[in-house]
Design a protein around this motif. Sequence first.
Motif, PDB file in Angstrom:
ATOM      1  N   VAL A 225      73.258  68.046   5.853  1.00 46.58           N
ATOM      2  CA  VAL A 225      72.447  67.807   4.665  1.00 46.58           C
ATOM      3  C   VAL A 225      73.249  66.951   3.696  1.00 46.58           C
ATOM      4  CG1 VAL A 225      71.247  68.863   2.722  1.00 46.58           C
ATOM      5  CG2 VAL A 225      71.245  69.997   4.949  1.00 46.58           C
ATOM      6  N   VAL A 226      72.714  65.798   3.357  1.00 49.82           N
ATOM      7  CA  VAL A 226      73.381  64.952   2.366  1.00 49.82           C
ATOM      8  C   VAL A 226      72.745  65.290   1.022  1.00 49.82           C
ATOM      9  CG1 VAL A 226      73.873  62.602   1.639  1.00 49.82           C
ATOM     10  CG2 VAL A 226      73.802  63.162   4.063  1.00 49.82           C
ATOM     11  N   GLN A 227      73.522  65.948   0.180  1.00 47.69           N
ATOM     12  CA  GLN A 227      72.951  66.343  -1.108  1.00 47.69           C
ATOM     13  C   GLN A 227      72.745  65.130  -1.990  1.00 47.69           C
ATOM     14  OE1 GLN A 227      75.754  69.495  -2.051  1.00 47.69           O
ATOM     15  NE2 GLN A 227      74.093  70.945  -1.729  1.00 47.69           N
ATOM     16  N   GLU A 228      73.657  64.158  -1.834  1.00 50.45           N
ATOM     17  CA  GLU A 228      73.490  62.938  -2.591  1.00 50.45           C
ATOM     18  C   GLU A 228      74.026  61.762  -1.792  1.00 50.45           C
ATOM     19  OE1 GLU A 228      73.349  63.309  -6.922  1.00 50.45           O
ATOM     20  OE2 GLU A 228      75.068  61.988  -6.830  1.00 50.45           O
ATOM     21  N   LEU A 229      73.225  60.729  -1.715  1.00 51.60           N
ATOM     22  CA  LEU A 229      73.659  59.504  -1.043  1.00 51.60           C
ATOM     23  C   LEU A 229      73.329  58.338  -1.955  1.00 51.60           C
ATOM     24  CD1 LEU A 229      74.522  57.625   1.291  1.00 51.60           C
ATOM     25  CD2 LEU A 229      72.270  57.930   2.294  1.00 51.60           C
ATOM     26  N   GLU A 230      74.354  57.511  -2.197  1.00 50.81           N
ATOM     27  CA  GLU A 230      74.105  56.296  -2.958  1.00 50.81           C
ATOM     28  C   GLU A 230      74.420  55.113  -2.063  1.00 50.81           C
ATOM     29  OE1 GLU A 230      75.545  56.039  -7.090  1.00 50.81           O
ATOM     30  OE2 GLU A 230      75.940  53.938  -6.638  1.00 50.81           O
ATOM     31  N   ARG A 231      73.401  54.309  -1.818  1.00 47.27           N
ATOM     32  CA  ARG A 231      73.598  53.105  -0.986  1.00 47.27           C
ATOM     33  C   ARG A 231      73.555  51.906  -1.907  1.00 47.27           C
ATOM     34  NH1 ARG A 231      69.671  51.673   3.177  1.00 47.27           N
ATOM     35  NH2 ARG A 231      71.469  50.964   4.340  1.00 47.27           N
ATOM     36  N   GLU A 232      74.541  51.053  -1.775  1.00 44.73           N
ATOM     37  CA  GLU A 232      74.523  49.826  -2.561  1.00 44.73           C
ATOM     38  C   GLU A 232      74.441  48.651  -1.601  1.00 44.73           C
ATOM     39  OE1 GLU A 232      77.085  49.044  -6.249  1.00 44.73           O
ATOM     40  OE2 GLU A 232      77.836  47.628  -4.768  1.00 44.73           O
ATOM     41  N   ILE A 233      73.433  47.815  -1.809  1.00 34.74           N
ATOM     42  CA  ILE A 233      73.216  46.656  -0.949  1.00 34.74           C
ATOM     43  C   ILE A 233      73.427  45.433  -1.825  1.00 34.74           C
ATOM     44  CG2 ILE A 233      71.537  45.465   0.515  1.00 34.74           C
ATOM     45  CD1 ILE A 233      70.130  48.228   0.815  1.00 34.74           C
ATOM     46  N   GLU A 234      74.519  44.727  -1.614  1.00 36.74           N
ATOM     47  CA  GLU A 234      74.835  43.604  -2.488  1.00 36.74           C
ATOM     48  C   GLU A 234      74.652  42.292  -1.741  1.00 36.74           C
ATOM     49  OE1 GLU A 234      78.255  44.040  -4.891  1.00 36.74           O
ATOM     50  OE2 GLU A 234      78.000  42.071  -5.796  1.00 36.74           O
ATOM     51  N   ILE A 235      73.812  41.442  -2.314  1.00 33.85           N
ATOM     52  CA  ILE A 235      73.505  40.163  -1.670  1.00 33.85           C
ATOM     53  C   ILE A 235      74.405  39.083  -2.232  1.00 33.85           C
ATOM     54  CG2 ILE A 235      71.742  38.375  -1.413  1.00 33.85           C
ATOM     55  CD1 ILE A 235      69.664  40.586  -1.604  1.00 33.85           C
ATOM     56  N   SER A 236      75.056  38.357  -1.352  1.00 31.36           N
ATOM     57  CA  SER A 236      75.807  37.179  -1.782  1.00 31.36           C
ATOM     58  C   SER A 236      75.201  35.979  -1.068  1.00 31.36           C
ATOM     59  CB  SER A 236      77.276  37.321  -1.405  1.00 31.36           C
ATOM     60  OG  SER A 236      77.873  36.046  -1.397  1.00 31.36           O
ATOM     61  N   TRP A 238      76.422  33.425  -0.425  1.00 27.86           N
ATOM     62  CA  TRP A 238      77.427  32.744   0.395  1.00 27.86           C
ATOM     63  C   TRP A 238      77.435  33.279   1.816  1.00 27.86           C
ATOM     64  CZ3 TRP A 238      78.901  28.410  -1.668  1.00 27.86           C
ATOM     65  CH2 TRP A 238      78.789  28.281  -3.052  1.00 27.86           C
ATOM     66  N   GLY A 239      76.421  34.080   2.175  1.00 25.64           N
ATOM     67  CA  GLY A 239      76.256  34.419   3.595  1.00 25.64           C
ATOM     68  C   GLY A 239      76.455  35.857   3.973  1.00 25.64           C
ATOM     69  N   ASN A 240      76.596  36.756   2.999  1.00 24.31           N
ATOM     70  CA  ASN A 240      76.914  38.134   3.357  1.00 24.31           C
ATOM     71  C   ASN A 240      76.046  39.137   2.595  1.00 24.31           C
ATOM     72  OD1 ASN A 240      78.630  39.947   4.849  1.00 24.31           O
ATOM     73  ND2 ASN A 240      79.560  40.495   2.899  1.00 24.31           N
ATOM     74  N   VAL A 241      75.713  40.224   3.289  1.00 23.88           N
ATOM     75  CA  VAL A 241      75.116  41.379   2.617  1.00 23.88           C
ATOM     76  C   VAL A 241      76.138  42.493   2.763  1.00 23.88           C
ATOM     77  CG1 VAL A 241      73.215  43.029   2.582  1.00 23.88           C
ATOM     78  CG2 VAL A 241      72.785  40.672   3.273  1.00 23.88           C
ATOM     79  N   GLN A 242      76.639  43.013   1.649  1.00 24.23           N
ATOM     80  CA  GLN A 242      77.664  44.056   1.715  1.00 24.23           C
ATOM     81  C   GLN A 242      77.016  45.396   1.415  1.00 24.23           C
ATOM     82  OE1 GLN A 242      80.837  43.726   2.675  1.00 24.23           O
ATOM     83  NE2 GLN A 242      81.051  45.942   2.496  1.00 24.23           N
ATOM     84  N   ILE A 243      77.209  46.348   2.316  1.00 22.73           N
ATOM     85  CA  ILE A 243      76.608  47.668   2.128  1.00 22.73           C
ATOM     86  C   ILE A 243      77.701  48.698   1.934  1.00 22.73           C
ATOM     87  CG2 ILE A 243      75.055  49.381   3.138  1.00 22.73           C
ATOM     88  CD1 ILE A 243      73.446  47.190   4.169  1.00 22.73           C
TER      89      ILE A 243
END
Length: 614
Positions: A225-236, A238-243
Amino acid sequence: MAASTSLRFAFVLFWISVLASTALSDLVISKIDRRVDLTSQIVRVVSTLKVENRGHDTVSEVLLPFPDIQAKNMAYLKSSYHEGKGKGKQSAISLPVTLVHPEGMPPELTFYSVSLPRGLGKGDSFTLDVLTVFAHSLKPFPAEITQADAQLVVYQDSAYYISPYEVKVQTLAVRLPSGRVESYTKYPSTKLVDSEIKYGPFENLPPFSYIPIAVHFESSYPFVVVQELEREIEISHWGNVQITEHYNLVHGGAHIKGGFSRIDYQSRPPMRGESSIRHLIARLPPRAHSVYYRDEIGNISTSHLWANSKMTHFEIEPRYPLFGGWRTSFTIGYGLPLRDFLFESDGKRFLNTTFGCPINEIIIDHLIVKVVLPEGSKEISATVPFITNQWQEVKYSHLDIVGRPVIVLEKTNVVPEHNMHFQVYYKFNNLALLMEPFLLISGFFFLFIACIVYMHTDMSISKSSASYLAKQQLDEVRATVQQVQNIINRVLSVHNKLETSLRDLSRTGDVQSCKAVRKAADGLFKDLAKELKPLLGFLQSSPQASQIWPKVEELVAKEKEMQEKLMAKHSTVVDSFEKKHAKRDVENRVASIEQKLAILRQEVDELLDTIDDF
Ligand SMILES: *[C@@H]1O[C@H](CO)[C@@H](O)[C@H](O)[C@H]1NC(C)=O
Ligand SMILES: *[C@@H]1O[C@H](CO)[C@@H](O)[C@H](O)[C@H]1NC(C)=O
């Protein structure tokens, strides 16, 4: 034992206080089959309902009631029907479902309404499928176990489908994991076959019929059970999506009592804690790169990565196995190629990626998805296939001027069914893309300018600098002046020898040795003059010697004059001696020269002192 525990579950889970109103009796469920899947920690119920209109009015909605106690754990509800005849040609089409509050219904039920694709006329029938997914619906019983115990859980439901309509025929099948079945509620015609309990068929039941069932069985499934999950999806751009994903995880199963023994865990199979969380597998998109896994202590190397063209598998092994009630927090991160996730349509760009978490069969109590867009993005909107809370924030990182817009999506009670694609649309001016390189270039430009200015102001920093060369030349001038001084001093000592030779002459009368001294002096003067010449040439041409040069020049001139006078004196004295002139006569003849020599000698000494201070 088994009997007493089953009795304990036989409390009434819910009861229906008010019976059906006649308003809903136009519809009849002619057949319903329910299949409950309890093989993991997530409860999935698939129902196939055939509804028939036995009234006169056209019906366009079907009500689905759920007892409140179930509704509060319901994470997902989907209703669909099959279009097209025959197997293979059919395709499932979703039906809109909304939460409703119909009047005159029992208060402990929550109602959803399914809109049918077309009105159902008199005598018409329609078959629909309903998938409901429940979290936290398997209760560990007992609530505490030791490391060696198997985890037992209880599931409660009604053997009859709770319906606001009359139900003609119905069946219920409960699929269990392959472990032992402690007990289950038995009614006539109840069967347990191959880990599946079958109830029914039950026939001709009036609306809101209800009989409770409880199933008590072994489930070694780790309750992640994940009580809290924070996902950050950062778009650049310059060719990358950083998760980046921050997990706050707990084992939601039966709590462990009596401590944990790693020796037992590692060595004795029956004691291994079947239901502990040993590892998690994240299924990342293909071409994921720079994958990492860390917690508060640092990087965790006990993780494995393997990939094929469809998927990157990332196995995460926590520092210790997790037992019931134990918690852990960690972060995973990875990069993805932008071209796989960013698209363009109607002059807007959009991100298309999955919402949920990449780890299989877990429950997320509270999920926050942040999509960080490039600086300068405008007209931001998100399209998510289910309801979420949404708001916007700003994130600052290096080189940002106004910050990056962030769209935040929040959802509670998330199950794998929510791992659907969602889109974030935004407008972006390509000029803004040049902002960062422009900042970098101008930054470097100013840095270089600063460096150049710095090099010019500091006199002692570099061997190639003008200041360094000047200092070196000055040192050379000083050394040369020193050499000139030495030569002049040697010349002066020759002067002294000549003077001495004249005194010796008057004392001994030895003309020959006096002449010899004179001869040697002539040679020495010539040699020293030769030595002096290049030194003077250097000083005359060196700009660094411009100050001292007049003094040196004067010194050399005065010495030369002195030399001439001394030679003249010497010749006169020797000549007079040879011609045997009276002593007094000689003194008179050289007196003026003597005077001149004394003045010159003083001037030369003063000049030598001045030069010494240089
Ligand atoms: C952890 O791993 C990441 C990626 O491999 C690396 O960039 C980072 O420097 C590591 N950090 C530590 C503290 O070792
Ligand atoms: C998003 O991606 C999925 C999977 O590739 C695809 O099925 C879906 O059509 C895409 N959605 C949009 C709006 O492009």
